[in-house]
Design a protein around this motif. Structure first.
Motif, PDB file in Angstrom:
ATOM      1  N   GLU A 112      38.469  29.972  52.913  1.00  0.00           N
ATOM      2  CA  GLU A 112      39.833  30.892  53.042  1.00  0.00           C
ATOM      3  C   GLU A 112      40.532  30.039  51.702  1.00  0.00           C
ATOM      4  OE1 GLU A 112      43.500  31.792  55.681  1.00  0.00           O
ATOM      5  OE2 GLU A 112      41.822  31.141  56.507  1.00  0.00           O
ATOM      6  N   GLN A 148      43.957  34.839  48.002  1.00  0.00           N
ATOM      7  CA  GLN A 148      44.309  35.843  47.813  1.00  0.00           C
ATOM      8  C   GLN A 148      43.410  36.972  48.600  1.00  0.00           C
ATOM      9  OE1 GLN A 148      47.255  36.656  46.273  1.00  0.00           O
ATOM     10  NE2 GLN A 148      47.323  34.596  45.983  1.00  0.00           N
ATOM     11  N   SER A 149      42.365  36.316  49.403  1.00  0.00           N
ATOM     12  CA  SER A 149      41.375  37.330  49.921  1.00  0.00           C
ATOM     13  C   SER A 149      41.749  37.549  51.509  1.00  0.00           C
ATOM     14  CB  SER A 149      39.925  36.811  49.930  1.00  0.00           C
ATOM     15  OG  SER A 149      39.142  37.424  50.652  1.00  0.00           O
ATOM     16  N   HIS A 150      42.115  38.787  51.564  1.00  0.00           N
ATOM     17  CA  HIS A 150      42.429  39.223  53.147  1.00  0.00           C
ATOM     18  C   HIS A 150      41.235  39.045  53.913  1.00  0.00           C
ATOM     19  CE1 HIS A 150      44.632  41.185  56.341  1.00  0.00           C
ATOM     20  NE2 HIS A 150      43.467  41.979  56.580  1.00  0.00           N
ATOM     21  N   ARG A 179      40.836  35.613  55.448  1.00  0.00           N
ATOM     22  CA  ARG A 179      41.531  35.321  56.417  1.00  0.00           C
ATOM     23  C   ARG A 179      41.160  35.780  57.609  1.00  0.00           C
ATOM     24  NH1 ARG A 179      45.195  36.126  52.208  1.00  0.00           N
ATOM     25  NH2 ARG A 179      45.934  38.186  52.725  1.00  0.00           N
TER      26      ARG A 179
END
Length: 86
Positions: free
Chosen positions: A63, A68-70, A73
């Motif tokens: 993460e 920026q990676s949903h 998360r």
């Protein structure tokens, strides 16, 4: 790449492949959150199987490397949820 840096045995590579294709696909302006959630659960499972007790730490590292990676998360949250059940 050594294992401390996230070496790539078959199962870990499978997880990385899931992450690579799991950035939201947009069709008609809609993101397929069901598929995204299922892929996050699958990636979390691979992390847990490969890293065991260190899976949450590894998920947080992924993460951190992809802020920026949903999806990253979601994977971290799923690993955390599964860890609390154990």
């Amino acid at each position: 790449m050594n294992e401390d840096e996230g070496g790539s045995p078959d199962k870990l590579q499978a997880m990385l492949d899931v992450i690579a294709r799991s950035e939201p696909s947009v069709e008609s302006g809609q993101v397929d959150f069901g598929r995204l959630k299922a892929d996050a659960a699958r990636a979390a499972g691979v992390l847990i199987e490969f890293y065991g007790d260190a899976a949450l730490e590894r998920a947080r590292l992924i993460e951190h490397r992809s802020p920026q990676s949903h999806f990253a998360r979601m994977v971290t949250a799923e690993v955390g949820r599964r860890g609390k059940r154990s």
